[in-house]
Scaffold this motif. Sequence first.
Motif, PDB file in Angstrom:
ATOM      1  N   GLY A  80     -11.899   2.066  -9.706  1.00  0.00           N
ATOM      2  CA  GLY A  80     -10.500   1.647  -9.728  1.00  0.00           C
ATOM      3  C   GLY A  80      -9.551   2.804  -9.528  1.00  0.00           C
ATOM      4  O   GLY A  80      -8.553   2.692  -8.788  1.00  0.00           O
ATOM      5  N   LEU A  81      -9.829   3.930 -10.157  1.00  0.00           N
ATOM      6  CA  LEU A  81      -8.977   5.111 -10.007  1.00  0.00           C
ATOM      7  C   LEU A  81      -8.992   5.627  -8.575  1.00  0.00           C
ATOM      8  O   LEU A  81      -7.943   6.012  -8.026  1.00  0.00           O
ATOM      9  CB  LEU A  81      -9.441   6.210 -10.966  1.00  0.00           C
ATOM     10  CG  LEU A  81      -9.053   6.025 -12.438  1.00  0.00           C
ATOM     11  CD1 LEU A  81      -9.754   7.069 -13.301  1.00  0.00           C
ATOM     12  CD2 LEU A  81      -7.543   6.122 -12.607  1.00  0.00           C
ATOM     13  N   ARG A  82     -10.166   5.641  -7.963  1.00  0.00           N
ATOM     14  CA  ARG A  82     -10.249   6.131  -6.577  1.00  0.00           C
ATOM     15  C   ARG A  82      -9.442   5.235  -5.631  1.00  0.00           C
ATOM     16  O   ARG A  82      -8.847   5.705  -4.660  1.00  0.00           O
ATOM     17  CB  ARG A  82     -11.705   6.212  -6.135  1.00  0.00           C
ATOM     18  CG  ARG A  82     -12.446   7.397  -6.728  1.00  0.00           C
ATOM     19  CD  ARG A  82     -13.791   7.650  -6.047  1.00  0.00           C
ATOM     20  NE  ARG A  82     -14.322   8.958  -6.424  1.00  0.00           N
ATOM     21  CZ  ARG A  82     -15.117   9.175  -7.466  1.00  0.00           C
ATOM     22  NH1 ARG A  82     -15.482   8.157  -8.234  1.00  0.00           N
ATOM     23  NH2 ARG A  82     -15.534  10.406  -7.747  1.00  0.00           N
ATOM     24  N   ALA A  83      -9.418   3.935  -5.918  1.00  0.00           N
ATOM     25  CA  ALA A  83      -8.626   3.027  -5.094  1.00  0.00           C
ATOM     26  C   ALA A  83      -7.139   3.333  -5.233  1.00  0.00           C
ATOM     27  O   ALA A  83      -6.377   3.237  -4.259  1.00  0.00           O
ATOM     28  CB  ALA A  83      -8.911   1.577  -5.492  1.00  0.00           C
ATOM     29  N   VAL A  84      -6.719   3.724  -6.439  1.00  0.00           N
ATOM     30  CA  VAL A  84      -5.312   4.096  -6.651  1.00  0.00           C
ATOM     31  C   VAL A  84      -4.999   5.404  -5.924  1.00  0.00           C
ATOM     32  O   VAL A  84      -3.974   5.530  -5.250  1.00  0.00           O
ATOM     33  CB  VAL A  84      -5.007   4.223  -8.155  1.00  0.00           C
ATOM     34  CG1 VAL A  84      -3.594   4.768  -8.373  1.00  0.00           C
ATOM     35  CG2 VAL A  84      -5.160   2.871  -8.847  1.00  0.00           C
ATOM     36  N   PHE A  85      -5.897   6.386  -6.050  1.00  0.00           N
ATOM     37  CA  PHE A  85      -5.701   7.679  -5.383  1.00  0.00           C
ATOM     38  C   PHE A  85      -5.607   7.508  -3.864  1.00  0.00           C
ATOM     39  O   PHE A  85      -4.805   8.167  -3.203  1.00  0.00           O
ATOM     40  CB  PHE A  85      -6.846   8.641  -5.717  1.00  0.00           C
ATOM     41  CG  PHE A  85      -6.726   9.288  -7.061  1.00  0.00           C
ATOM     42  CD1 PHE A  85      -5.645  10.104  -7.355  1.00  0.00           C
ATOM     43  CD2 PHE A  85      -7.697   9.096  -8.041  1.00  0.00           C
ATOM     44  CE1 PHE A  85      -5.533  10.715  -8.596  1.00  0.00           C
ATOM     45  CE2 PHE A  85      -7.582   9.700  -9.280  1.00  0.00           C
ATOM     46  CZ  PHE A  85      -6.493  10.506  -9.561  1.00  0.00           C
ATOM     47  N   ALA A  86      -6.424   6.600  -3.328  1.00  0.00           N
ATOM     48  CA  ALA A  86      -6.465   6.406  -1.874  1.00  0.00           C
ATOM     49  C   ALA A  86      -5.322   5.541  -1.368  1.00  0.00           C
ATOM     50  O   ALA A  86      -5.167   5.385  -0.149  1.00  0.00           O
ATOM     51  CB  ALA A  86      -7.803   5.783  -1.475  1.00  0.00           C
ATOM     52  N   GLY A  87      -4.546   4.991  -2.275  1.00  0.00           N
ATOM     53  CA  GLY A  87      -3.420   4.151  -1.877  1.00  0.00           C
ATOM     54  C   GLY A  87      -3.808   2.722  -1.572  1.00  0.00           C
ATOM     55  O   GLY A  87      -2.984   1.940  -1.077  1.00  0.00           O
ATOM     56  N   ARG A  88      -5.039   2.327  -1.892  1.00  0.00           N
ATOM     57  CA  ARG A  88      -5.462   0.954  -1.651  1.00  0.00           C
ATOM     58  C   ARG A  88      -4.976   0.001  -2.729  1.00  0.00           C
ATOM     59  O   ARG A  88      -4.972  -1.211  -2.550  1.00  0.00           O
ATOM     60  CB  ARG A  88      -7.000   0.878  -1.551  1.00  0.00           C
ATOM     61  CG  ARG A  88      -7.596   1.638  -0.364  1.00  0.00           C
ATOM     62  CD  ARG A  88      -9.060   1.281  -0.168  1.00  0.00           C
ATOM     63  NE  ARG A  88      -9.872   1.574  -1.349  1.00  0.00           N
ATOM     64  CZ  ARG A  88     -10.458   2.743  -1.588  1.00  0.00           C
ATOM     65  NH1 ARG A  88     -10.304   3.742  -0.718  1.00  0.00           N
ATOM     66  NH2 ARG A  88     -11.189   2.925  -2.669  1.00  0.00           N
ATOM     67  N   ARG A  89      -4.590   0.579  -3.849  1.00  0.00           N
ATOM     68  CA  ARG A  89      -4.057  -0.234  -4.945  1.00  0.00           C
ATOM     69  C   ARG A  89      -2.791   0.422  -5.479  1.00  0.00           C
ATOM     70  O   ARG A  89      -2.683   1.651  -5.509  1.00  0.00           O
ATOM     71  CB  ARG A  89      -5.085  -0.372  -6.078  1.00  0.00           C
ATOM     72  CG  ARG A  89      -6.385  -1.005  -5.672  1.00  0.00           C
ATOM     73  CD  ARG A  89      -7.311  -1.217  -6.863  1.00  0.00           C
ATOM     74  NE  ARG A  89      -6.732  -2.109  -7.864  1.00  0.00           N
ATOM     75  CZ  ARG A  89      -7.457  -2.792  -8.753  1.00  0.00           C
ATOM     76  NH1 ARG A  89      -8.784  -2.694  -8.738  1.00  0.00           N
ATOM     77  NH2 ARG A  89      -6.884  -3.576  -9.627  1.00  0.00           N
ATOM     78  N   ASP A  90      -1.851  -0.425  -5.921  1.00  0.00           N
ATOM     79  CA  ASP A  90      -0.610   0.089  -6.502  1.00  0.00           C
ATOM     80  C   ASP A  90      -0.761   0.426  -7.984  1.00  0.00           C
ATOM     81  O   ASP A  90       0.136   1.031  -8.581  1.00  0.00           O
ATOM     82  CB  ASP A  90       0.522  -0.943  -6.335  1.00  0.00           C
ATOM     83  CG  ASP A  90       0.875  -1.150  -4.879  1.00  0.00           C
ATOM     84  OD1 ASP A  90       0.722  -0.198  -4.091  1.00  0.00           O
ATOM     85  OD2 ASP A  90       1.299  -2.269  -4.537  1.00  0.00           O
ATOM     86  N   GLY A  91      -1.875   0.028  -8.555  1.00  0.00           N
ATOM     87  CA  GLY A  91      -2.131   0.308  -9.960  1.00  0.00           C
ATOM     88  C   GLY A  91      -3.482  -0.248 -10.350  1.00  0.00           C
ATOM     89  O   GLY A  91      -4.122  -0.989  -9.584  1.00  0.00           O
ATOM     90  N   PHE A  92      -3.940   0.089 -11.540  1.00  0.00           N
ATOM     91  CA  PHE A  92      -5.261  -0.353 -11.980  1.00  0.00           C
ATOM     92  C   PHE A  92      -5.243  -0.511 -13.495  1.00  0.00           C
ATOM     93  O   PHE A  92      -4.844   0.402 -14.222  1.00  0.00           O
ATOM     94  CB  PHE A  92      -6.333   0.669 -11.567  1.00  0.00           C
ATOM     95  CG  PHE A  92      -7.702   0.372 -12.102  1.00  0.00           C
ATOM     96  CD1 PHE A  92      -8.396  -0.748 -11.674  1.00  0.00           C
ATOM     97  CD2 PHE A  92      -8.304   1.218 -13.033  1.00  0.00           C
ATOM     98  CE1 PHE A  92      -9.663  -1.023 -12.160  1.00  0.00           C
ATOM     99  CE2 PHE A  92      -9.572   0.952 -13.526  1.00  0.00           C
ATOM    100  CZ  PHE A  92     -10.252  -0.169 -13.077  1.00  0.00           C
ATOM    101  N   ASP A  93      -5.650  -1.689 -13.956  1.00  0.00           N
ATOM    102  CA  ASP A  93      -5.766  -1.979 -15.388  1.00  0.00           C
ATOM    103  C   ASP A  93      -7.211  -2.330 -15.701  1.00  0.00           C
ATOM    104  O   ASP A  93      -7.859  -3.068 -14.939  1.00  0.00           O
ATOM    105  CB  ASP A  93      -4.872  -3.158 -15.786  1.00  0.00           C
ATOM    106  CG  ASP A  93      -3.395  -2.819 -15.709  1.00  0.00           C
ATOM    107  OD1 ASP A  93      -3.065  -1.637 -15.550  1.00  0.00           O
ATOM    108  OD2 ASP A  93      -2.565  -3.749 -15.816  1.00  0.00           O
ATOM    109  N   PHE A  94      -7.706  -1.813 -16.814  1.00  0.00           N
ATOM    110  CA  PHE A  94      -9.094  -2.067 -17.169  1.00  0.00           C
ATOM    111  C   PHE A  94      -9.257  -1.992 -18.680  1.00  0.00           C
ATOM    112  O   PHE A  94      -8.916  -0.990 -19.308  1.00  0.00           O
ATOM    113  CB  PHE A  94     -10.015  -1.048 -16.481  1.00  0.00           C
ATOM    114  CG  PHE A  94     -11.471  -1.213 -16.819  1.00  0.00           C
ATOM    115  CD1 PHE A  94     -12.112  -2.415 -16.608  1.00  0.00           C
ATOM    116  CD2 PHE A  94     -12.199  -0.145 -17.337  1.00  0.00           C
ATOM    117  CE1 PHE A  94     -13.455  -2.572 -16.912  1.00  0.00           C
ATOM    118  CE2 PHE A  94     -13.546  -0.283 -17.649  1.00  0.00           C
ATOM    119  CZ  PHE A  94     -14.170  -1.500 -17.428  1.00  0.00           C
ATOM    120  N   GLU A  95      -9.768  -3.085 -19.254  1.00  0.00           N
ATOM    121  CA  GLU A  95     -10.012  -3.121 -20.699  1.00  0.00           C
ATOM    122  C   GLU A  95     -11.481  -2.813 -20.958  1.00  0.00           C
ATOM    123  O   GLU A  95     -12.364  -3.367 -20.296  1.00  0.00           O
ATOM    124  CB  GLU A  95      -9.649  -4.502 -21.246  1.00  0.00           C
ATOM    125  CG  GLU A  95      -9.745  -4.599 -22.759  1.00  0.00           C
ATOM    126  CD  GLU A  95      -9.251  -5.941 -23.273  1.00  0.00           C
ATOM    127  OE1 GLU A  95      -8.041  -6.208 -23.150  1.00  0.00           O
ATOM    128  OE2 GLU A  95     -10.084  -6.726 -23.768  1.00  0.00           O
TER     129      GLU A  95
END
Length: 336
Positions: A80-95
């Motif tokens: 999830g973090l890598r997707a945020v770094f790459a700009g594929r996601r605007d944010g990431f939440d994970f419980e």
Amino acid sequence: MSTREPGDECRLAAAALQRFPAEVAILDVDGEIVSTNLAWRAFAEANGYRGDVEMVGVNYLDVCDAAAAADGDAAVAATGLRAVFAGRRDGFDFEYPCHSPDERRWFLMRAVPFTVDGGRYVLVSHLNVTERKLAELDVRERTTQLEGIATLLSEDVQRELSTALGRAVLLNRELGTARSIDLEGSLHRVNALLTDALALLTGEDVDLVSVDLEASAKAAWRKVDTLDATLTVDATGVLAADVGLLGRLFQHLFECALVLGGTDVHVSVGTNGDGLHVEFDREQAVSTTVDGRSTADCVESNVAVASRIAEVHGWTLTTDADGTVRYEVSGVEWRT
């Protein structure tokens, strides 16, 4: 009036971040930690982190990757973090769970990208959501228990009751005595109660028919030990309801009236737009116990059942207890 100097907002934001109650770290585009707040460092120290608790220079992605082999949650976090770094996601939440030897804990990780002076960063926060998670687990456990009770009632108890009722009917046909008639009548009433209880437990669709408001209220009143209390039905109308459950809703609210209003309370039932109401004056000094239970517990249990009856009909029950107590049921379908 205060004046702000250049850079004041940055210093204010930095100070607020340090005092933010959740653990927060700021990562650069390579995943290295460039800053952490006090909560992050306090958590690291309290949980035996070996090294500088500020963790500046530690690569957060490398830490997740190292733990991924034994911890599936770490692998999910890294992806999830890598997707945020790459700009594929605007944010990431994970419980995820993070239990200690003596405590069950859950955290919500949230990653949000931002830019400063052309540089791209990711703010990672870890919020302790243990209290909410334990409440969810408790609700889930109670739901499972209720489902088990509903199964017991619907399969075992209802089967035995049907057998007993059938035998009582045959017995009454043979004897026709007052006792056999009372026995059959009692079993029919128990069967009706069981059917209503299952509807409340399972939340299944109720059997809606056209029910006369005045007749239902007065029939329910006769089933309650009203002593010197009196009832007035100030309106007439026909509503769509399960006839048995509507009667029990009235019974539970009438019980509240006797507890809060005293043995000579006057209760009125009326209509209001898309609903109906039960209203009475509260006694200044009411008994603190009812059949060994506190007044508050007695009222709370009756209102809880009445609320559930309203809920399975798609209605809403609200209470206004400012001097005059008024229970309002809204969302009712009136029929002509």
